[in-house]
Structure formats: C-alpha cells, structure tokens
Design a protein around this motif. Structure first.
Motif, short mmCIF file in Angstrom:
data_model
loop_
_atom_site.label_atom_id
_atom_site.label_comp_id
_atom_site.label_asym_id
_atom_site.label_seq_id
_atom_site.Cartn_x
_atom_site.Cartn_y
_atom_site.Cartn_z
N ASP A 51 -18.15 28.64 -9.33
CA ASP A 51 -16.99 27.79 -9.04
C ASP A 51 -15.67 28.56 -9.04
OD1 ASP A 51 -17.05 28.35 -11.74
OD2 ASP A 51 -16.50 26.33 -12.39
N ASP A 54 -13.49 29.07 -5.44
CA ASP A 54 -12.72 27.92 -4.98
C ASP A 54 -11.45 27.74 -5.80
OD1 ASP A 54 -14.51 27.35 -2.97
OD2 ASP A 54 -15.56 25.78 -4.08
N LEU A 55 -11.55 27.97 -7.10
CA LEU A 55 -10.37 27.84 -7.96
C LEU A 55 -9.35 28.94 -7.66
CD1 LEU A 55 -12.10 26.87 -11.32
CD2 LEU A 55 -10.69 25.39 -9.87
N GLU A 57 -8.93 30.40 -4.80
CA GLU A 57 -8.32 30.09 -3.51
C GLU A 57 -7.32 28.94 -3.64
OE1 GLU A 57 -7.65 30.90 0.53
OE2 GLU A 57 -8.45 32.01 -1.18
N GLN A 58 -7.64 27.97 -4.46
CA GLN A 58 -6.70 26.88 -4.69
C GLN A 58 -5.43 27.40 -5.37
OE1 GLN A 58 -8.32 23.52 -6.84
NE2 GLN A 58 -6.30 22.74 -7.39
N ALA A 59 -5.61 28.31 -6.32
CA ALA A 59 -4.45 28.90 -6.99
C ALA A 59 -3.60 29.70 -6.02
CB ALA A 59 -4.92 29.79 -8.14
N SER A 66 -0.79 22.03 -7.39
CA SER A 66 -2.21 22.30 -7.17
C SER A 66 -2.59 23.66 -7.73
CB SER A 66 -2.51 22.24 -5.66
OG SER A 66 -3.85 22.59 -5.40
N SER A 67 -1.71 24.63 -7.54
CA SER A 67 -1.96 25.97 -8.06
C SER A 67 -2.03 25.96 -9.58
CB SER A 67 -0.86 26.93 -7.58
OG SER A 67 -1.05 28.22 -8.12
N GLU A 69 -2.89 23.47 -11.49
CA GLU A 69 -4.14 22.83 -11.89
C GLU A 69 -5.31 23.81 -11.82
OE1 GLU A 69 -7.14 19.32 -10.24
OE2 GLU A 69 -5.04 19.35 -9.61
N ALA A 70 -5.36 24.59 -10.74
CA ALA A 70 -6.45 25.56 -10.59
C ALA A 70 -6.37 26.65 -11.65
CB ALA A 70 -6.40 26.17 -9.20
N LYS A 73 -7.63 25.46 -15.02
CA LYS A 73 -9.10 25.43 -15.07
C LYS A 73 -9.66 26.84 -15.18
CE LYS A 73 -9.71 21.11 -12.51
NZ LYS A 73 -10.22 20.48 -11.27
N LEU A 74 -9.08 27.78 -14.45
CA LEU A 74 -9.55 29.16 -14.53
C LEU A 74 -9.38 29.72 -15.93
CD1 LEU A 74 -8.22 30.60 -11.15
CD2 LEU A 74 -10.62 30.56 -11.87
#
Length: 320
Positions: A51, A54-55, A57-59, A66-67, A69-70, A73-74
């Motif tokens: 996973d 995807d995180l 790339e979102q960052a 959005s960044s 949030e990613a 999670k990372l």
C-alpha cells in the motif's frame, strides 16, 4: 534465524532489504517508478508494503490536505511508535524527492526519514544512546513483522546517504523547523561524508535561530559519533567552554562532548550543565528532535541519565 545459522544467512539476497535498496536505480527514483520496487516482499507495522506506493503518490501529487492525510498514514505504517520498518527503508528514496519538491509538510517528512534511519530510542538520552543512530554490531532487534530491524535501519541510512546531496539545500530553508529537521536527518548519514559535515558547519556559522543552532551542534556531534572524530571532539570541547557562545550552543556542545568521550564527567562540565537546566533554556532544548522523545523530564532527565548511568542499566544492556 537461529536455525539458519545467524543473521547473515540471507545477506546479499532478495530477502535482504539493504541489498534491495542498493539496487534501486536513479531512473526509478527520479521517475517515481514504484512498480520496480518489490514492496510486497517487505512489511511495515500493519502488513506488506504493497500500500506504500499509492500513499507516496498521494503525498506527492495531492493538494495540501490530501498530502497531509497520506503522510500521516505513511508515518503510522512505516515508523510506528518510532520503530523502523523494511518497507520504510524502501520508501526513503521517494520520500527524499517528495520533500524536495513539496512546498508544505517538509519538516514532518524529514522527521520520518530521520526516524527510519535511526534505531528506536526508547527514551534514551544517555551518553551511549543520545547520538547513536545505529551500528552493524548493535544488539539484534526485530520489527513487529519479525524482520530484522538492524537491516532496515542500515538500509535506510544507506538510502539516505545515496541522496544526501538532495537534502543539503534544505539546511538553508526559510522555515526554521525545516532547517532543524534537515539537520536531524542528515546526522544519520553513515561514514561522516565531508560534504554533509562541511554543510552543517557552514550553516552553523550563519544560523541565527537558537533552536536550529542547537540542532546543528547535535547533528555535527552525531555525524562524528561512530568514528569518534578527534577534530569534532576538540571543537565540542572548545564550544562548551567558550563563554562568548550562546547558551544553547554551549550546552549542546557539552552534551555532544560527553557522548563522544568516555570516562568520568568532569566536575566543571557537570556544574555548568546543572546550572544550565533553567526554565528558559530547557524548553528550547526539548524542542530539538534529540531531546523531545525523552519523557518525564526532557533535558533534566537526559542529564540524570548521563550523570547516573547506574540508574538506567536497561539502556546499556539494550545496546551492548
């Protein structure tokens, strides 16, 4: 591991994250070609690293919310409670490029990078532990997944070293928190490369922010820790004894000198540090990444650990 005759059984194979990180090409890093990395073969705190791309790339491409949030999670997956992960080591080349490109969240990303490239602290502010990133001969430690944490930290440090030149310009960032965090990350680069040491010293000469100055002194000390670089030991001794230096510089130089040397604590240094543990200076020092993890006392707790190591045998036994 024991049945297979020790930790070196899989060394240099596709199961060795140090080897895998060393094989990630510049083209893959610069192009964010995540598919070229075997994420699924290495875990973070919550399972396989599949996973992570995807995180990342979102960052990298998301808006600020959005960044954020990613990245949150990372951080939780790759550096759960300060514990490094093999998937985190794989992510460092991409995190380095993301932090250079993003206009926001830089300090947070740098702290994640630095955390991945250091052993777990466990509140250790002792002379043995405060400036210790990790060594090949550290006690064997396992990640929650069962993977060898020693290898993950070594891989992260080597990944950081390979791209350290990309982070050096951040020492001059307009944001003091970014300057602090970049010094903290660069301090974990192994083998004390001249380019990193010279840039830290150059930034120190021009730095006006007290908290950043404190970080730079500790970073210079940490970079010299593994080889006990004589020139740095002498510099730290000169700085802490120089009454013309600001208080935060003198105190951090004294702490670094203690970490870089063995033997009893000199009486004059002990007295100086005890007098320096004021309500004004302690919070500034505790804002540095090295001291903010020391719970139940921060700076004063660090001094107690350095002056009375017999009260904290668990730190020595964990490292020996």
């Amino acid at each position: 591991m024991w049945s297979e005759e020790g930790i070196e059984f899989h060394s240099g194979t596709a199961e060795d994250v140090r080897f895998v990180v060393s094989q990630i090409s510049l083209e893959v890093k610069d192009g964010f070609i995540y598919d070229a990395v075997p994420w699924n073969n290495f875990n973070h705190a919550y399972g396989p690293g599949s996973d992570v791309p995807d995180l990342l790339e979102q960052a990298r491409t998301g808006d600020e919310r959005s960044s954020d949030e990613a990245l949150s999670k990372l951080s939780g997956r790759l550096l759960q409670q300060g514990t490094s992960s093999a998937a985190g080591a794989l992510a460092i080349p991409f995190l380095v490029r993301i932090v250079v490109a993003l206009p926001f969240h830089r300090a947070g990303i740098l702290r994640v990078i630095a955390g991945l490239a250091r052993r777990q602290y466990f509140g250790d502010g002792s002379r043995i532990g405060l400036l210790r990133a990790a060594r090949a001969d550290d006690q064997i430690v396992f990640e929650p997944s069962g993977y060898l944490a020693n290898w993950s930290v070594q891989a992260a440090r080597e990944a950081l070293a390979a791209d350290a030149d990309l982070l050096l310009p951040l020492l001059d960032d307009f944001d003091p928190e970014v300057r602090q965090a970049s010094a903290y990350a660069l301090a974990a680069v192994p083998n004390r490369p001249a380019s990193v040491a010279d840039c830290l010293r150059a930034r120190f000469q021009n730095e006006e922010n007290p908290a950043v100055r404190a970080c730079l002194v500790l970073a210079i000390g940490q970079l010299a820790w593994e080889e006990r670089h004589p020139g740095t030991i002498n510099q730290m001794c000169a700085w802490w004894q120089d009454s013309n230096q600001p208080a935060e510089v003198r105190v951090c130089a004294a702490l670094a000198w203690l970490c870089l040397t063995d033997g009893p604590v000199p009486n004059n240094l002990r007295a100086f540090l005890e007098l320096s543990a004021t309500d004004d200076l302690a919070p500034l020092l505790e804002s540095t990444p090295w001291l903010d993890h020391i719970v139940d006392g921060g700076f004063r707790r660090c001094l107690d650990q350095m002056f009375h190591p017999d009260k904290y045998p668990h730190f020595t036994s964990f490292l020996d």
